[in-house]
Design a protein around this motif. Structure first.
Motif, mmCIF file in Angstrom:
data_model
loop_
_atom_site.group_PDB
_atom_site.id
_atom_site.type_symbol
_atom_site.label_atom_id
_atom_site.label_comp_id
_atom_site.label_asym_id
_atom_site.label_seq_id
_atom_site.Cartn_x
_atom_site.Cartn_y
_atom_site.Cartn_z
ATOM 1 N N PRO A 60 -19.174 -19.906 11.229
ATOM 2 C CA PRO A 60 -18.613 -19.333 9.998
ATOM 3 C C PRO A 60 -18.728 -17.814 9.936
ATOM 4 O O PRO A 60 -17.813 -17.129 9.460
ATOM 5 N N LEU A 61 -19.814 -17.279 10.437
ATOM 6 C CA LEU A 61 -20.012 -15.832 10.379
ATOM 7 C C LEU A 61 -19.066 -15.118 11.339
ATOM 8 O O LEU A 61 -18.508 -14.064 11.002
ATOM 9 N N VAL A 62 -18.885 -15.656 12.528
ATOM 10 C CA VAL A 62 -17.945 -15.051 13.477
ATOM 11 C C VAL A 62 -16.531 -15.078 12.920
ATOM 12 O O VAL A 62 -15.793 -14.091 12.980
ATOM 13 N N GLN A 63 -16.133 -16.208 12.358
ATOM 14 C CA GLN A 63 -14.789 -16.334 11.795
ATOM 15 C C GLN A 63 -14.573 -15.316 10.673
ATOM 16 O O GLN A 63 -13.513 -14.702 10.574
ATOM 17 N N ALA A 64 -15.583 -15.129 9.844
ATOM 18 C CA ALA A 64 -15.441 -14.207 8.717
ATOM 19 C C ALA A 64 -15.362 -12.758 9.186
ATOM 20 O O ALA A 64 -14.563 -11.970 8.659
ATOM 21 N N THR A 65 -16.165 -12.375 10.165
ATOM 22 C CA THR A 65 -16.127 -10.989 10.638
ATOM 23 C C THR A 65 -14.815 -10.683 11.351
ATOM 24 O O THR A 65 -14.249 -9.600 11.174
ATOM 25 N N VAL A 66 -14.321 -11.623 12.145
ATOM 26 C CA VAL A 66 -13.024 -11.417 12.805
ATOM 27 C C VAL A 66 -11.916 -11.276 11.770
ATOM 28 O O VAL A 66 -11.042 -10.400 11.876
ATOM 29 N N LEU A 67 -11.955 -12.114 10.744
ATOM 30 C CA LEU A 67 -10.946 -12.037 9.690
ATOM 31 C C LEU A 67 -11.072 -10.726 8.918
ATOM 32 O O LEU A 67 -10.055 -10.152 8.481
ATOM 33 N N PHE A 68 -12.276 -10.238 8.748
ATOM 34 C CA PHE A 68 -12.475 -8.961 8.064
ATOM 35 C C PHE A 68 -11.817 -7.817 8.829
ATOM 36 O O PHE A 68 -11.097 -6.988 8.245
ATOM 37 N N PHE A 69 -12.048 -7.748 10.136
ATOM 38 C CA PHE A 69 -11.445 -6.679 10.929
ATOM 39 C C PHE A 69 -9.928 -6.801 10.944
ATOM 40 O O PHE A 69 -9.210 -5.796 10.869
ATOM 41 N N ALA A 70 -9.414 -8.031 11.040
ATOM 42 C CA ALA A 70 -7.963 -8.225 11.022
ATOM 43 C C ALA A 70 -7.370 -7.814 9.682
ATOM 44 O O ALA A 70 -6.314 -7.160 9.627
ATOM 45 N N ALA A 71 -8.029 -8.170 8.590
ATOM 46 C CA ALA A 71 -7.534 -7.803 7.267
ATOM 47 C C ALA A 71 -7.534 -6.288 7.087
ATOM 48 O O ALA A 71 -6.631 -5.732 6.437
ATOM 49 N N THR A 72 -8.505 -5.614 7.667
ATOM 50 C CA THR A 72 -8.544 -4.152 7.581
ATOM 51 C C THR A 72 -7.319 -3.538 8.251
ATOM 52 O O THR A 72 -6.660 -2.652 7.689
ATOM 53 N N PHE A 73 -6.994 -4.004 9.462
ATOM 54 C CA PHE A 73 -5.814 -3.514 10.158
ATOM 55 C C PHE A 73 -4.550 -3.776 9.349
ATOM 56 O O PHE A 73 -3.684 -2.904 9.211
ATOM 57 N N VAL A 74 -4.426 -4.978 8.808
ATOM 58 C CA VAL A 74 -3.218 -5.354 8.084
ATOM 59 C C VAL A 74 -3.048 -4.507 6.823
ATOM 60 O O VAL A 74 -1.961 -3.991 6.538
ATOM 61 N N VAL A 75 -4.118 -4.347 6.055
ATOM 62 C CA VAL A 75 -4.029 -3.585 4.809
ATOM 63 C C VAL A 75 -3.718 -2.116 5.094
ATOM 64 O O VAL A 75 -2.875 -1.503 4.420
ATOM 65 N N VAL A 76 -4.362 -1.538 6.090
ATOM 66 C CA VAL A 76 -4.112 -0.131 6.417
ATOM 67 C C VAL A 76 -2.674 0.065 6.877
ATOM 68 O O VAL A 76 -2.001 1.023 6.469
ATOM 69 N N ASN A 77 -2.158 -0.833 7.726
ATOM 70 C CA ASN A 77 -0.776 -0.715 8.174
ATOM 71 C C ASN A 77 0.196 -0.835 7.012
ATOM 72 O O ASN A 77 1.224 -0.147 6.968
ATOM 73 N N LEU A 78 -0.110 -1.708 6.064
ATOM 74 C CA LEU A 78 0.749 -1.850 4.890
ATOM 75 C C LEU A 78 0.766 -0.567 4.065
ATOM 76 O O LEU A 78 1.826 -0.109 3.616
ATOM 77 N N LEU A 79 -0.396 0.024 3.869
ATOM 78 C CA LEU A 79 -0.460 1.277 3.117
ATOM 79 C C LEU A 79 0.257 2.408 3.842
ATOM 80 O O LEU A 79 0.910 3.265 3.208
ATOM 81 N N VAL A 80 0.163 2.430 5.160
ATOM 82 C CA VAL A 80 0.864 3.458 5.930
ATOM 83 C C VAL A 80 2.370 3.305 5.778
ATOM 84 O O VAL A 80 3.101 4.288 5.584
ATOM 85 N N ASP A 81 2.875 2.078 5.852
ATOM 86 C CA ASP A 81 4.309 1.844 5.678
ATOM 87 C C ASP A 81 4.787 2.319 4.309
ATOM 88 O O ASP A 81 5.843 2.942 4.182
ATOM 89 N N LEU A 82 4.010 2.014 3.282
ATOM 90 C CA LEU A 82 4.416 2.396 1.931
ATOM 91 C C LEU A 82 4.316 3.903 1.712
ATOM 92 O O LEU A 82 5.013 4.452 0.854
ATOM 93 N N SER A 83 3.468 4.576 2.468
ATOM 94 C CA SER A 83 3.314 6.017 2.289
ATOM 95 C C SER A 83 4.461 6.807 2.897
ATOM 96 O O SER A 83 4.635 7.994 2.576
ATOM 97 N N TYR A 84 5.259 6.180 3.767
ATOM 98 C CA TYR A 84 6.355 6.909 4.415
ATOM 99 C C TYR A 84 7.330 7.498 3.396
ATOM 100 O O TYR A 84 7.817 8.613 3.562
ATOM 101 N N SER A 85 7.644 6.743 2.348
ATOM 102 C CA SER A 85 8.641 7.199 1.379
ATOM 103 C C SER A 85 8.181 8.440 0.623
ATOM 104 O O SER A 85 9.006 9.188 0.104
ATOM 105 N N PHE A 86 6.879 8.684 0.567
ATOM 106 C CA PHE A 86 6.375 9.859 -0.126
ATOM 107 C C PHE A 86 6.284 11.070 0.801
ATOM 108 O O PHE A 86 6.239 12.201 0.335
ATOM 109 N N LEU A 87 6.270 10.827 2.111
ATOM 110 C CA LEU A 87 6.124 11.922 3.060
ATOM 111 C C LEU A 87 7.460 12.453 3.563
ATOM 112 O O LEU A 87 7.578 13.635 3.883
ATOM 113 N N ASP A 88 8.465 11.581 3.637
ATOM 114 C CA ASP A 88 9.749 11.986 4.189
ATOM 115 C C ASP A 88 10.867 11.382 3.360
ATOM 116 O O ASP A 88 11.020 10.156 3.329
#
Length: 330
Positions: free
Chosen positions: A295-323
């Motif tokens: 359970p602990l391994v599954q949760a930590t892997v999911l945590f790192f994956a969720a971090t990548f996904v959320v950051v990429n989503l925020l980067v995509d949404l920030s494009y409209s404000f930069l250009d």
């Protein structure tokens, strides 16, 4: 009444355009969220099945002289005697309620363990990110403005070294120099600014090289554009023209890489935390893998994956404000 209705002026075209733009933006956000959820589901599924290839955790939790009956009782109490498919369904059902289960080793809810270790990892990643931006942005700007000169060659030599040197080796070298030889900083520990310096520098070295190199390349392309030449013709110096007119246009690829580097900093914290005995999620992940704490391994892997996904989503949404060219609404 009908005449009044016929004479009513139509809605302005720009209003309809704005409504269409908002609808497209909302649809784009919904699609990205659906994609993010699908990625997290795939990550959770892969982590669930792969972690079970590492072996039986009961063999680690019990002493070597444990009887078969003791193994059976423990396996039943942990739910490991169920079929693999039944365990998978229980796992997905728990994720729907944000329940990651209980740690097999610590006997505590996984969410509580993660919450206890997360601040240390966030502190380390935030310090490394701040150091990356403070060093990489000025270095990339100076290298682009003074292209082909000694300053540019110095920056690019540092970039080459930063991208080609393994982070764990950087950490060991920093410990050897600043903790063993000079005795200026502690080699391990947590809680003070002095403890944070060496791990943050180790984690930031690669990111500094990546961001500085990309910013330099983007600015070199921008410096050849018409609006920069116009600014230079008006009397702006190279550095002032870049800061006032070129930096924003060159920021899109840099923002993308910085967003990815946030995930890389959290993921790279696994090795860095191990080298410096930093009590974060990375260190916890290594311990969980060694103990076969499913359970602990599954949760930590999911945590790192969720971090990548959320950051990429925020980067995509920030494009409209930069250009303005990539804006979906006006």
């Amino acid at each position: 009444m009908s005449a009044l209705t016929l004479d009513k002026p139509p809605a302005p075209a720009n209003t309809a355009t704005r409504r269409t733009g908002r609808a497209e933006l909302l649809l784009g956000v919904v699609k990205r969220l659906a994609t993010a959820l699908f990625v997290l589901l795939c990550t959770a599924t892969v982590a669930f099945f792969l972690v079970r290839l590492s072996g039986d955790p009961v063999k680690i939790l019990l002493p070597p002289d444990a009887t078969a009956e003791q193994e059976r009782v423990l396996r039943h109490s942990l739910g490991l005697d169920q079929s693999l498919f039944a365990q998978y369904l229980d796992y997905l059902g728990g994720l729907l309620h944000l329940d990651f289960g209980d740690s097999l080793v610590y006997g505590q809810p996984v969410s509580e363990i993660l919450a206890d270790r997360l601040p240390a990892t966030v502190e380390l990643a935030a310090a490394a990110l701040a150091l990356t931006l403070v060093v990489a942005i000025p270095a990339g700007i100076v290298a682009a403005v003074r292209r082909g000169r000694g300053t540019d060659n110095t920056v690019m030599t540092g970039v080459l070294l930063g991208q080609s040197t393994p982070p764990f080796w950087v950490g060991i070298l920093l410990i050897l120099v600043f903790a063993v030889w000079l005795r200026l900083l502690p080699a391990s520990g947590y809680g003070t600014l002095a403890n944070l310096v060496l791990p943050a520098v180790t984690l930031a070295v690669y990111s500094v090289a990546v961001v500085a190199r990309l910013l330099r390349s983007s600015l070199i392309d921008v410096l050849s554009s018409d609006h920069i030449r116009s600014a230079r013709a008006k009397g702006f110096g190279p550095l002032k023209a870049v800061l006032r007119h070129g930096l924003r246009n060159a920021s899109l690829p840099v923002v993308t890489v910085v967003g990815l580097e946030v995930g890389n900093l959290l993921g790279g914290a696994i090795l860095t935390e191990r080298v410096f005995s930093w009590p974060g999620v990375g260190q916890l992940t290594v311990e969980a893998i060694s103990n076969r704490d499913f359970p602990l391994v599954q949760a930590t892997v999911l945590f790192f994956a969720a971090t990548f996904v959320v950051v990429n989503l925020l980067v995509d949404l920030s494009y409209s404000f930069l250009d303005p060219r990539v804006r979906t609404s006006r």
